[in-house]
Write an enzyme that holds these catalytic residues in place. Structure first.
Site: not given
Length: 307
Positions: A9, A237, A13-14
């Site tokens: 999403d 993350h 960090d994605d």
């Protein structure tokens, strides 16, 4: 070589997780699916398509679920109105696969031999839960599920619940409840992956367009996280889950049954890890310790390979 489906999403960090998956030679990126989470499905899908175009990703990109199974949608404030903070991608996006993201997950898994495809969801678990319910055969067919979400000590959305899990706790309960191997790369691990000024300097020194984009995104991310007392730098993350698939020796894990709290007034979305003598057939484990220098080496080497 590990074959993965990245369910995401984007999300700052994605975006870094997608870069790592696209560039590392040990990863075959078979499909990218999107789920509403950090922003609306429309926004995160547009971000994923533009990132895929920028990175030269040839895997299909498909939009999945636009809201949680039961709960009212709630977007993250950390990633800004666009999902990518202050960064605007103006390049052409890749085409959108006409299949629903859930169907793309199912078809990608079943098109390969059993034990080949690893699912790497780094957003709310809605798509993965829907795929399991629609086609239960994927549980025995995937190699494993490596997810970013949860935490066994503390949360970030509430005192005990992490954002991805709390956004769709019913979906998380489904995913953790199936008998497939699950590795939970949660906050206890990802809060060790800080993009400090020294790390950002190393990334900037790479000198590529991709590296410049990461510096810009993490700069925006850091500004948002400073309000949450992460003064050294923001925690990154989602790339941690991809890094574990590439090199499991980067992360120490501990086996434990995991339960998702669905009814607690103050504990909704909590991932409860029971470390008391897990049964030999326990199929879930949690990430505990990160080899931080080697993790950033992995990310930076991937950035060197990108256009």
């Amino acid at each position: 070589m590990r074959t993965i489906v990245l369910d995401c999403d984007p999300g700052l960090d994605d975006a870094v997780a997608l870069m790592l998956a696209a560039a590392d030679p040990h990863i075959e990126l078979a499909a990218v699916t999107t789920v509403a989470g950090n922003q609306t499905l429309r926004k995160v899908t547009d971000n994923a398509r533009r990132l895929a175009g920028l990175l030269g990703v040839t895997a299909p990109v498909a939009a999945g679920c636009g809201r949680p199974l039961v709960r009212t949608p709630a977007w993250s404030t950390v990633h800004g109105d666009s999902g990518l903070g202050g960064v605007t991608l103006t390049n052409d996006p890749v085409g959108l696969d006409p299949r629903h993201g859930v169907d793309l997950i199912i078809e990608t898994v079943l098109a390969r031999e059993a034990g080949v495809v690893t699912l790497v969801p780094v957003g709310p678990l809605t798509n993965i839960a829907m795929a399991v319910r629609k086609e239960p055969r994927i549980v025995e067919h995937v190699r494993e599920v490596v997810l970013m979400g949860g935490g066994y000590h503390a949360g970030n959305r509430t005192a005990v619940a992490e954002f991805n899990i709390l956004t769709d706790p019913e979906a998380a309960a489904i995913v953790f409840g199936e008998p497939w191997p699950v590795t939970m790369v949660g906050l206890d691990l990802t809060w060790q992956a800080l993009a400090t000024p020294a790390v950002l300097a190393r990334i900037a020194a790479v000198g590529t367009a991709a590296a410049e984009l990461v510096v810009a995104m993490l700069g925006s991310y850091g500004e948002a996280y400073r309000a949450h007392r992460f003064t050294e730098g923001p925690p990154v993350h989602d790339p941690c889950a991809v890094a574990y698939v590439i090199d499991p020796t980067l992360i120490t894990t501990r086996r434990a049954p995991i339960t998702v709290e669905l009814t607690g007034t103050a504990t909704l979305g909590m991932t409860v890890a029971d470390f008391r003598d897990p049964e030999p057939d326990c199929s879930t484990q949690v990430a505990v310790d990160l080899d931080v220098p080697r993790f950033w080496d992995l990310v930076i080497e991937a950035l060197r390979r990108l256009p």
